[in-house]
Every structure is written in structure tokens, then in C-alpha cells.
Write an enzyme that holds these catalytic residues in place. Structure first.
Site, PDB file in Angstrom:
ATOM      1  N   SER A  74      33.859  36.122  53.328  1.00 28.64           N
ATOM      2  CA  SER A  74      34.614  35.791  52.226  1.00 28.64           C
ATOM      3  C   SER A  74      36.176  35.967  52.216  1.00 28.64           C
ATOM      4  O   SER A  74      36.908  34.929  53.000  1.00 28.64           O
ATOM      5  CB  SER A  74      34.017  36.936  51.052  1.00 28.64           C
ATOM      6  OG  SER A  74      34.797  36.769  49.855  1.00 28.64           O
TER       7      SER A  74
ATOM      8  N   ASP B 188      43.718  26.951  60.654  1.00 30.29           N
ATOM      9  CA  ASP B 188      43.933  25.435  60.052  1.00 30.29           C
ATOM     10  C   ASP B 188      45.390  25.265  60.077  1.00 30.29           C
ATOM     11  O   ASP B 188      45.842  24.147  60.498  1.00 30.29           O
ATOM     12  CB  ASP B 188      43.453  25.283  58.883  1.00 30.29           C
ATOM     13  CG  ASP B 188      41.799  25.055  58.851  1.00 30.29           C
ATOM     14  OD1 ASP B 188      41.155  25.607  59.841  1.00 30.29           O
ATOM     15  OD2 ASP B 188      41.291  24.801  57.813  1.00 30.29           O
TER      16      ASP B 188
ATOM     17  N   LYS C 133      30.598  32.537  53.923  1.00 28.14           N
ATOM     18  CA  LYS C 133      30.478  32.832  52.499  1.00 28.14           C
ATOM     19  C   LYS C 133      31.660  31.920  51.860  1.00 28.14           C
ATOM     20  O   LYS C 133      32.796  32.569  52.027  1.00 28.14           O
ATOM     21  CB  LYS C 133      30.616  34.264  52.168  1.00 28.14           C
ATOM     22  CG  LYS C 133      30.468  34.377  50.417  1.00 28.14           C
ATOM     23  CD  LYS C 133      30.535  35.788  50.079  1.00 28.14           C
ATOM     24  CE  LYS C 133      30.464  36.020  48.611  1.00 28.14           C
ATOM     25  NZ  LYS C 133      31.605  35.506  47.970  1.00 28.14           N
TER      26      LYS C 133
END
Length: 565
Positions: free
Chosen positions: A299, A310, A324
Site C-alpha cells: 500500500s 519511477d 496492493k
């Protein structure tokens, strides 16, 4: 008087009678035993409850029936939409809220008795005179032992509104008489950041246990503390961090990213795309950074790791995270209960949703995913990771994958070289934990003379703990296996010492002890030393993804067995 107005009451009465007659006709000829309601799902459900209450053969507690039905209904949606009963809401929120009202102890239940593991400094229990090692045997003059005693029952009895009093009967080690203490409950802080220290002269280390209301502010304090010690590079440990508030993860990512970098975005059927961008005000936008993750990182942990990966802001080390990618909204009911309903998915800056696949309803494969990963060899080999989602690309063009967790830049497999069936049974039965507690309890006066982890461990290594444990376990049904004990000597010693360190000191000391021999930490230091913390463009990398043996050992999971009240 106008004739039209004069006959209006008559016409109104006549049309009403005709309507009743037509309605009665259709009801008698077409409805049969069916109720005359709109045939929608919600009305059917309400009607079902009404019929059960009105016609069922036995008396039914309707409130209890609804409580049991709610989790089942939500489980048909996705794995993370959940219902929390009114009595459990406070406990469910305490970790994320940053504090709770209680007596201020950490405890574990052994042999049907609550044992005080640690007394929180300056908390109500310490002020009243309780000590680590005490056994609480009565609460408000009622017995507090037996097989019915659970963590949930203990927290229910010991927690309570600030300023209220609770009377505790305590049996202290070496004594036969029960002592009585009256504790006035108070607000107890729950820290999200459980360890802050220097790995070496340049490298700071911060362990984030979860993402609560105060996590970002705790991070700022931790960074200031490390700054005073001259840190030049940072390791953030998210292993075993199951998540929490999205906003906390966004705030922390913002501290390390340049301005106008996408951190995460969310989107759902009734939730328009919402983007979270960095504002450029972070104080550590250029500091070399490593983030540690494993299969227990979920999460909000994945939001932070995904934002760093990224944006090519740092290096991710460890094993593939949980996966998740669903966002839950808390919805409160009038009786104090609550549901957490999935309203959107979150996406990392490259556009990938890292939610692993699931089937609506009870999905056994989803529940057993980590076990299946283990059996398929993913914990031991990076080549065993199965990417089911499409390829995406980071800011500088590195390939990343969607469809199931964050795959680290540097893979650190589990090493089972020293595992034996003896060690596994000692661990799974809880005998190591029990021995660690009993040894601490029996030697507490001697051990409390050591106020730091290194001095305590130096003493413990001279106490022949493995031999003591083997004798202890043999008396409790775990037959002695000398060859297996010899092979697993390092693991046994590490587990036992770590538990005694935790029992006598705190979680920070426990983590510092475990990290000393943690190859994931060693790989982190290697990355910093080699100047590889900042990812390179494809083709310009200085080294291939490195595989480092890592003992996943259950000691990292043992802390979850400790509760607070």
C-alpha cells in the site's frame, strides 16, 4: 360558486377510490405471496431481514446477524474492502492515529497469563510502579488469566478514556503475594518510526513501521537527528510495512523529489483522476537514497517506493513487494462501526497499477499468494518472479512492470542454508520466543545493568544460550538434534539474542542488532560506496543487478506478536 370548483372534492374522492380498487385488483391477481416492492438488490436485502425477523422459526438477534453479514457482503467486492465492528474501530485506528489512551505497557500472553514485556517510558504504568516482567493477574479485582485471555480482551480491559482508573493485580518475579496498583490511563504515543541511527559515518538509517497521521513529522525529526550526526546518504527501511495513509507517503516522497514530479495518482469509477505532485520544497532532493522493501511492504509503502523508482530518484533493494494498489475510503455508521470501501486504484508515476490480480469474492489464491511465491522459488531467485502486467518505463527509460508489486532494482533472496527442521519447529512452536522471555525474566536484575545493545550482546555470547535452549526445548517436547543444532547455530543464536535484546531494551535496539548481520544492509552500503544510489540510463549502468544472499529469518516478524495497552 363556480361549478368546476364545486365538484372538485367529489372527483378527488372518486379517483382515490378507483385507484385503491385497481391497486387491490393487481395485488390480488398478480403478486401472490410476493411483497409489493421494487425488485432491486437493496430492497431484497432489507426485505430478507424483515422476513427472517417476522417469520423465522427461532428468535434471531438481528443486530448480530447484520454484523456477520456485512463482512461477507464486502468480501464479494475485493480483498481489501472490509467491515470493522464498533468495538474494534478504536483498535483498528490506533496505530495510524499516532496515539491511544491506555495504561502504557507492551505485553505478550504466555501460558494463559499476561506478561509485561516493556513499560513505556513516562507512561501511566511506569508512574504507578509497574516493571517489565510483571504478570497482571487481576483487573479491577476480577481474574485476568486463563485460556479465554486474548490480546483483544486484554486491550479492551486495559485501554480506556484518558483520566479513568484501572486497578491491576500484579505478580512480580520471585514473589508469591499479588501487589495492587491503581493506574490512571493516559495518552500513549504510537511511533511510526521505530529506529533512527547511523549505519556508518556517512549513512543514516530510518525504519518506518507504518504510515500514520504523524509519520511525516516523525520523519522530519529523524532527519534532523541524523543531520546532527553528519549523514550524507540515507536508507529508508520499509520491510514489513503494510501501509497506512496515502497522504503520509506523499508527504515523505515530496521531501526527496524535485518540483512538479508526479508522486502517485488515483482513479476510480466515481473518483476522477487525482494527481499528487511534488512542490520542490523538500530539503533532501539531491541526497543519495536507498529504499528497502520485501513481500510484506504494501500500500503506502509501495506508493513511496514506486515514486522513488519511477522518478529514478533512488535505488530499491530487497524482494518484490506485496502488490496492493487499491484505495479505501473509511465510511462510518451511526452505531460506531465502520467500513473501508475500495473507491479507486492508485498508479505510480509511470502509469502502472501495482495491484496484484484477484477474483471478486473469496479468492484463495490471493490469500495464499505469499505462500505460493515462496513455493515457486521467488524468495530465492529473481528469475522466478512472474510479471503478469505490461511493461512501463521510468523517467530515464528503465523498464518496470505493472500487475503485482514493486520489483526491486537489486534483488536480495532469502538464504535457507542454515535452516533445519529443528530450527523450523523451534520457531513455529514459539519455543524460542518463550525461552527468550523466560531467560529475560529469570535474569532481569543482572541484565538491566547493560544499557546498550552491543554491551548486552557481548555478555549474552558468553552465556552458552544455545545449550540452555536445547535443554529447555527438550523438556518441552522438542527432541534434541545435535547435528541440526550445530547447523542452525547461527540462526538460533541470532533469534534468541535478538529477543533478549528486545525484552531488555526496545525495538530500536532490536533492529540495530538484526541489521548488523543483514546482507540487505551490507548491499545498501556497497551501493552507496560504489556511487550507484542514483539509477543510470539503460546501457549506462555500472553493474548488473546483484543477487545477495539474505536470511529472511522470522525474527523480523516476531515483533508483531507484541501488543500494547
Amino acid at each position: 360558486m363556480n361549478n368546476k370548483n364545486r365538484f372538485s372534492p367529489l372527483w378527488l374522492a372518486l379517483t382515490t377510490v378507483i385507484g385503491i380498487m385497481i391497486g387491490t385488483f393487481y395485488a390480488n391477481h398478480f403478486s401472490g405471496n410476493r411483497l409489493s416492492i421494487i425488485n432491486s438488490g437493496s430492497n431484497k436485502l432489507n426485505n430478507l431481514l424483515y422476513i427472517i425477523d417476522d417469520q423465522y422459526v427461532d428468535t434471531v438477534d438481528m443486530a448480530d446477524l447484520v454484523e456477520q453479514a456485512m463482512p461477507q457482503i464486502l468480501s464479494e467486492l475485493d480483498p481489501h474492502s472490509t467491515y470493522i465492528s464498533a468495538k474494534d474501530v478504536q483498535t483498528a485506528n490506533d496505530d495510524l492515529r499516532g496515539s491511544f489512551s491506555g495504561v502504557g505497557i507492551e505485553f505478550t500472553i504466555r501460558q494463559d497469563t499476561l506478561r509485561v514485556q516493556n513499560v513505556i517510558t513516562d507512561g501511566p504504568a511506569e508512574k504507578a510502579g509497574l516493571l517489565a516482567g510483571d504478570k497482571i493477574v487481576t483487573v479491577d479485582d476480577s481474574a485476568f488469566t486463563g485460556k479465554s485471555l486474548t490480546n483483544e480482551e486484554a486491550m479492551h480491559r486495559l485501554k480506556g478514556p484518558e483520566g479513568t482508573r484501572v486497578k491491576l493485580g500484579v505478580l512480580r518475579y520471585g514473589e508469591t503475594d499479588v501487589r495492587q496498583f491503581t493506574v490512571t490511563r493516559g495518552e500513549i504515543p504510537m511511533k511510526s518510526i521505530t529506529a533512527v541511527y547511523m549505519l556508518d559515518d556517512e549513512t543514516g538509517y530510518i525504519r518506518i513501521k507504518n504510515f500514520g497521521e504523524n509519520t511525516y513529522y516523525e520523519l522530519l525529526v529523524a532527519l534532523a537527528q541524523l543531520a546532527q550526526q553528519g549523514f550524507q546518504q540515507l536508507t529508508i527501511d520499509l520491510r514489513g510495512n503494510t501501509g497506512g495513509y496515502l497522504q503520509s507517503a506523499v508527504q515523505i516522497a515530496n521531501e526527496f523529489l524535485p518540483k512538479n514530479r508526479l508522486i502517485v495518482y488515483t482513479e476510480g469509477r466515481h473518483s476522477p483522476r487525482e494527481e499528487y505532485l511534488s512542490d520542490g520544497r523538500g530539503s533532501y532532493k539531491h541526497m543519495p537514497l536507498v529504499v528497502l522493501i520485501d513481500e510484506g511492504s504494501a500500500s503506502a509503502s509501495e506508493i513511496l517506493a514506486g515514486a522513488i523508482q519511477d522518478n529514478d530518484r533512488g535505488t530499491i533493494i530487497g524482494r518484490r513487494s506485496f502488490g496492493k494498489g487499491l484505495v479505501q475510503k473509511p465510511v462510518e455508521f451511526g452505531d460506531g462501526s465502520m467500513m473501508r470501501l475500495t473507491i479507486a486504484r492508485y498508479y505510480t508515476p509511470s502509469g502502472r497499477c501495482i495491484q496484484k490480480p484477484y477474483v471478486n469474492g473469496q479468492d484463495k489464491d490471493y490469500e495464499e499468494d505469499l505462500l505460493m511465491r515462496y513455493q515457486n522459488g521467488e524468495f530465492f531467485s529473481q528469475d522466478s518472479i512472474k510479471h503478469t502486467g505490461p511493461e512501463y518505463h521510468t523517467r530515464i527509460g528503465r523498464t518496470v512492470f505493472g500487475g503485482g508489486g514493486i520489483t526491486p532494482d537489486i534483488f536480495v533472496p532469502e538464504d535457507t542454508t542454515d535452516y533445519t527442521s529443528y530450527y523450523k519447529e523451534a520457531m513455529m512452536t514459539g519455543l524460542i520466543l518463550q525461552f527468550g522471555y523466560d531467560y529475560t525474566d529469570q535474569n532481569r536484575d543482572r541484565l538491566k545493568g547493560f544499557d546498550d545493545e552491543q554491551a548486552l550482546v557481548k555478555y549474552l555470547k558468553k552465556q552458552n544460550l544455545i545449550e540452555q535452549f536445547a535443554h529447555y526445548a527438550d523438556k518441552r517436547g522438542l527432541k534434541r538434534r545435535n547435528l541440526m543444532i550445530q547447523k542452525s547455530h547461527r540462526l538460533l543464536e541470532q533469534f534468541i539474542e535478538s529477543r533478549i535484546v528486545y525484552n531488555m531494551l526496545d525495538e530500536a535496539a532490536w533492529l540495530e542488532y538484526l541489521n548488523r548481520d543483514d546482507p540487505a544492509i551490507k548491499e545498501t552500503l556497497r551501493v552507496f560506496k560504489a556511487g550507484e544510489a542514483f539509477p543510470q540510463e539503460p546501457g549506462a549502468e555500472t553493474a548488473e543487478t546483484k543477487k545477495v544472499a539474505y536470511d529472511y529469518r522470522a525474527t523480523h516478524k516476531a515483533f508483531s506478536m507484541v501488543a500494547r495497552a
